[in-house]
Scaffold this motif. Sequence first.
Motif, PDB file in Angstrom:
ATOM      1  N   SER A  80      76.106  21.571  87.211  1.00 11.97           N
ATOM      2  CA  SER A  80      75.830  20.539  86.390  1.00 11.97           C
ATOM      3  C   SER A  80      75.293  20.815  85.097  1.00 11.97           C
ATOM      4  O   SER A  80      75.643  20.509  83.939  1.00 11.97           O
ATOM      5  N   LEU A  81      74.028  21.353  85.261  1.00  9.77           N
ATOM      6  CA  LEU A  81      73.161  21.667  84.196  1.00  9.77           C
ATOM      7  C   LEU A  81      73.832  22.809  83.237  1.00  9.77           C
ATOM      8  O   LEU A  81      73.637  22.607  81.769  1.00  9.77           O
ATOM      9  N   SER A  82      74.268  23.915  83.770  1.00 13.44           N
ATOM     10  CA  SER A  82      74.728  24.889  83.020  1.00 13.44           C
ATOM     11  C   SER A  82      76.035  24.531  82.217  1.00 13.44           C
ATOM     12  O   SER A  82      76.284  24.796  80.956  1.00 13.44           O
ATOM     13  N   CYS A  83      76.861  23.922  82.826  1.00 10.47           N
ATOM     14  CA  CYS A  83      78.047  23.109  82.277  1.00 10.47           C
ATOM     15  C   CYS A  83      77.670  22.207  80.910  1.00 10.47           C
ATOM     16  O   CYS A  83      78.207  22.166  79.889  1.00 10.47           O
ATOM     17  N   SER A  84      76.798  21.419  81.309  1.00 10.79           N
ATOM     18  CA  SER A  84      76.150  20.237  80.354  1.00 10.79           C
ATOM     19  C   SER A  84      75.774  21.146  79.178  1.00 10.79           C
ATOM     20  O   SER A  84      75.686  20.626  77.854  1.00 10.79           O
ATOM     21  N   TRP A  85      74.811  22.142  79.313  1.00 14.80           N
ATOM     22  CA  TRP A  85      74.252  22.863  78.345  1.00 14.80           C
ATOM     23  C   TRP A  85      75.182  23.515  77.494  1.00 14.80           C
ATOM     24  O   TRP A  85      74.843  23.381  76.168  1.00 14.80           O
ATOM     25  N   TYR A  86      76.081  24.185  78.095  1.00 11.68           N
ATOM     26  CA  TYR A  86      77.327  24.638  77.217  1.00 11.68           C
ATOM     27  C   TYR A  86      77.871  23.542  76.328  1.00 11.68           C
ATOM     28  O   TYR A  86      78.091  23.865  75.089  1.00 11.68           O
ATOM     29  N   ILE A  87      78.414  22.730  77.042  1.00 15.81           N
ATOM     30  CA  ILE A  87      79.037  21.581  76.101  1.00 15.81           C
ATOM     31  C   ILE A  87      78.294  21.061  75.091  1.00 15.81           C
ATOM     32  O   ILE A  87      78.578  20.712  74.034  1.00 15.81           O
ATOM     33  N   THR A  88      77.129  20.634  75.519  1.00 16.80           N
ATOM     34  CA  THR A  88      76.205  19.976  74.260  1.00 16.80           C
ATOM     35  C   THR A  88      75.831  20.969  73.475  1.00 16.80           C
ATOM     36  O   THR A  88      75.812  20.700  71.979  1.00 16.80           O
ATOM     37  N   SER A  89      75.548  22.116  73.487  1.00 17.48           N
ATOM     38  CA  SER A  89      75.353  23.327  72.555  1.00 17.48           C
ATOM     39  C   SER A  89      76.454  23.412  71.679  1.00 17.48           C
ATOM     40  O   SER A  89      76.737  23.593  70.563  1.00 17.48           O
ATOM     41  N   ARG A  90      78.040  23.446  72.446  1.00 15.69           N
ATOM     42  CA  ARG A  90      79.099  23.708  71.854  1.00 15.69           C
ATOM     43  C   ARG A  90      79.420  22.570  70.683  1.00 15.69           C
ATOM     44  O   ARG A  90      79.862  22.668  69.607  1.00 15.69           O
ATOM     45  N   LYS A  91      79.106  20.971  71.248  1.00 16.49           N
ATOM     46  CA  LYS A  91      79.425  20.129  70.324  1.00 16.49           C
ATOM     47  C   LYS A  91      78.523  19.958  69.212  1.00 16.49           C
ATOM     48  O   LYS A  91      79.062  19.589  68.101  1.00 16.49           O
ATOM     49  N   THR A  92      77.198  20.147  69.608  1.00 15.70           N
ATOM     50  CA  THR A  92      76.267  19.902  68.428  1.00 15.70           C
ATOM     51  C   THR A  92      75.816  21.161  67.612  1.00 15.70           C
ATOM     52  O   THR A  92      75.274  20.915  66.538  1.00 15.70           O
ATOM     53  N   GLY A  93      76.022  22.119  68.262  1.00 16.73           N
ATOM     54  CA  GLY A  93      75.766  23.535  67.205  1.00 16.73           C
ATOM     55  C   GLY A  93      74.298  23.883  67.576  1.00 16.73           C
ATOM     56  O   GLY A  93      73.492  24.573  66.972  1.00 16.73           O
ATOM     57  N   LEU A  94      73.505  22.904  68.285  1.00 18.13           N
ATOM     58  CA  LEU A  94      72.119  23.050  68.856  1.00 18.13           C
ATOM     59  C   LEU A  94      71.737  23.154  70.004  1.00 18.13           C
ATOM     60  O   LEU A  94      72.436  22.474  70.989  1.00 18.13           O
ATOM     61  N   ALA A  98      66.537  21.352  71.207  1.00 18.87           N
ATOM     62  CA  ALA A  98      66.011  20.526  69.762  1.00 18.87           C
ATOM     63  C   ALA A  98      65.933  19.331  69.912  1.00 18.87           C
ATOM     64  O   ALA A  98      66.310  18.656  70.831  1.00 18.87           O
ATOM     65  N   PRO A  99      65.087  18.984  69.020  1.00 22.51           N
ATOM     66  CA  PRO A  99      64.723  17.550  68.718  1.00 22.51           C
ATOM     67  C   PRO A  99      65.900  16.787  68.717  1.00 22.51           C
ATOM     68  O   PRO A  99      66.731  17.045  67.797  1.00 22.51           O
ATOM     69  N   GLY A 100      65.849  15.703  69.527  1.00 24.43           N
ATOM     70  CA  GLY A 100      66.978  14.526  69.370  1.00 24.43           C
ATOM     71  C   GLY A 100      68.116  15.112  69.950  1.00 24.43           C
ATOM     72  O   GLY A 100      69.312  14.238  70.019  1.00 24.43           O
ATOM     73  N   GLN A 101      68.246  16.253  71.091  1.00 21.35           N
ATOM     74  CA  GLN A 101      69.282  16.684  71.548  1.00 21.35           C
ATOM     75  C   GLN A 101      69.508  15.973  73.108  1.00 21.35           C
ATOM     76  O   GLN A 101      70.576  16.138  73.682  1.00 21.35           O
ATOM     77  N   TRP A 102      68.422  15.571  73.468  1.00 18.24           N
ATOM     78  CA  TRP A 102      68.219  15.189  75.124  1.00 18.24           C
ATOM     79  C   TRP A 102      69.397  13.868  75.412  1.00 18.24           C
ATOM     80  O   TRP A 102      69.652  13.813  76.528  1.00 18.24           O
ATOM     81  N   LYS A 103      69.434  13.052  74.405  1.00 21.02           N
ATOM     82  CA  LYS A 103      70.168  12.069  74.617  1.00 21.02           C
ATOM     83  C   LYS A 103      71.704  12.507  74.789  1.00 21.02           C
ATOM     84  O   LYS A 103      72.582  11.947  75.954  1.00 21.02           O
ATOM     85  N   THR A 104      72.325  13.298  74.042  1.00 17.49           N
ATOM     86  CA  THR A 104      73.442  13.840  74.447  1.00 17.49           C
ATOM     87  C   THR A 104      73.494  14.616  75.410  1.00 17.49           C
ATOM     88  O   THR A 104      74.462  14.689  76.417  1.00 17.49           O
TER      89      THR A 104
END
Length: 187
Positions: A80-94, A98-104
């Motif tokens: 769960s965490l790894s897939c979430s990390w990948y999707i969040t990083s891919r979607k935001t580029g951050l 990074a500050p402000g990314q915890w909500k996403t």
Amino acid sequence: FVSFLSPSLDPSEEYLENLPSNEIVVEGDEESSAIEKKKPSFFSKLKSLYTGGKKVDLKSLGTNVLLAYGFVSNVFGVISLSCSWYITSRKTGLSPLAPGQWKTFGTVYTGFYVALSIMRPFRFVMAMTLGPFWDRAIDTCQEKFKFSKAQAIGTVLFFVNFCGSLALLTVGVLGASALSGVPIWAK
């Protein structure tokens, strides 16, 4: 009218104990009663396949299944965490760090957590399957290092469930970071 919903119409306890698990008692008028067949669910078929149709007392499964369930749950959490990390990083580029990314990141992780929660019965079956491996690991630890059972359980718990899960988490986050092309640490 289903008799187990009304205490006043319950058949004897002996009768209910001897009733096969895929049948329920249905009360009609006072002159007749019938036994209605209930189609077994997918999970009851899976459980029956694993247990050979016998009832399984969870206490009898022992510590080994508990340890295995902890590890299996940790693996699902890492996925769960790894897939979430990948999707969040891919979607935001951050990075999620990074500050402000915890909500996403939290929103995506919650989606995976809910989706994988549906698989809890499968986790239990996996834990029952992996239980004998934990039992052997505990026995080996006792024999090889002359540990008591409690010391062997603690050792296996630390190295497999804690260190093993931490290693999987590290590989998962590093892999998600590499695949997304976004470094782990926020700049």
